[in-house]
Design an enzyme around this catalytic site. Sequence first.
Site, PDB file in Angstrom:
ATOM      1  CG  ASP A 148      -1.942   1.122   1.205  1.00 47.73           C
ATOM      2  OD1 ASP A 148      -1.851   1.994   0.322  1.00 47.73           O
ATOM      3  OD2 ASP A 148      -2.827   1.141   2.073  1.00 47.73           O
ATOM      4  CG  PHE A 149       3.775   4.283  -2.136  1.00 49.84           C
ATOM      5  CD1 PHE A 149       4.461   4.844  -1.066  1.00 49.84           C
ATOM      6  CD2 PHE A 149       3.788   4.932  -3.358  1.00 49.84           C
ATOM      7  CE1 PHE A 149       5.150   6.044  -1.227  1.00 49.84           C
ATOM      8  CE2 PHE A 149       4.471   6.130  -3.526  1.00 49.84           C
ATOM      9  CZ  PHE A 149       5.159   6.681  -2.457  1.00 49.84           C
ATOM     10  CD  GLU A 150      -3.629   4.668  -0.156  1.00 51.46           C
ATOM     11  OE1 GLU A 150      -4.538   5.511  -0.317  1.00 51.46           O
ATOM     12  OE2 GLU A 150      -3.628   3.843   0.780  1.00 51.46           O
ATOM     13  CB  THR A 151       2.983   9.324  -1.658  1.00 53.69           C
ATOM     14  OG1 THR A 151       2.884   8.823  -0.319  1.00 53.69           O
ATOM     15  CG2 THR A 151       3.425  10.769  -1.587  1.00 53.69           C
TER      16      THR A 151
END
Length: 347
Positions: A148-151
């Site tokens: 989970d990486f949302e940047t």
Amino acid sequence: MRAVVVVTGLVVVVVTTTLSLQDHDVKSASSPLSSSVDQGSSGDDCDEGLPPPDQPFRVVWNHPDNCEKINLHLPLDEYGIIFNKRRVFLGEEIQTLYDTGPWPYINKTGCFINGGLPQLFNQPDNSETCKILGKNRIEDFTGLGVLDFETWRAIYSTNFGTMENYQIESVNLVRKRHPDYSEKELKMVAEQEWQEAARKIMTDKLAAGQSLMPRGYWGYYLYPRTWDSKPDTKFRNNKIDWLWRQSTGLYPSIYIYYDVVSKTDSVITKFVSDTVGEAVRVQNDFSPPNTPIYPYVMFQTMDNVFHKEDHMKISLGLSAKMGAAGVILWGSSQNYKDFTTQCSRLQ
């Protein structure tokens, strides 16, 4: 027949849907890792794949609930909900991983962290990622592994709104080297460089998880997702076919963000149908054999308001009907700031 468990507040509803083998678009194979992947190791092939398509729809619990610590028992097993032993957040059934080693990003004050842009990220190997993921390594893990990486987003053109700086700075990076380029040329090169760099970072991270726990079903949260229209969605998602070819799990989000009384059933039905439908298309067009789809679902808002029962039936029932292997019931730590109250409400 499939029994779909719908959790909404204190009520657990069982939605029964009739599904045959033909209802599923999941490809059959002995292992989700049996085909080759791009830019990374998928680990050893294994004989164990997903349950056959006529097996029960799986509902997976991914809440940091801590309810057992205060002797409040949530009888998830009575309803066929799958959960990690001891209710740990990172366990043998599912690991939603927020820390996967260093990523480049621009922080809220505009500082470039770890290079800021994927193009400027300088990490010679994957050792730091492997070290971090290795802390939660489970021998013979066959669960869901979700990064989970949302940047920022893998697709260059979708970095808009609060992420627009990534496009602006990518263009500036090219302009420094080629001040004579036209604006069109700058944007074209910036997009190409972004896509290449983002691909390397994301496939390397995915490969780290796959090499440590090769029998797990690995993918990224929020991938795939939908955009303005079906043609636009298809065009954009096809640009990152490399991600679908390497991922052994697809984890779109069908979270319903709204004032719970404001959305109509038809609006929610279209949203869920479009999102799961795109995941099925990606699965059919690009995925390794037997790659499962597990949409992320929330049954309450961040303000602890439980969603309507009808809306939960749509989210889970439609996911099952369209061919998802199951859903992930996710809960935020924000919902558990007062976990005694939250656990009592869930119970």
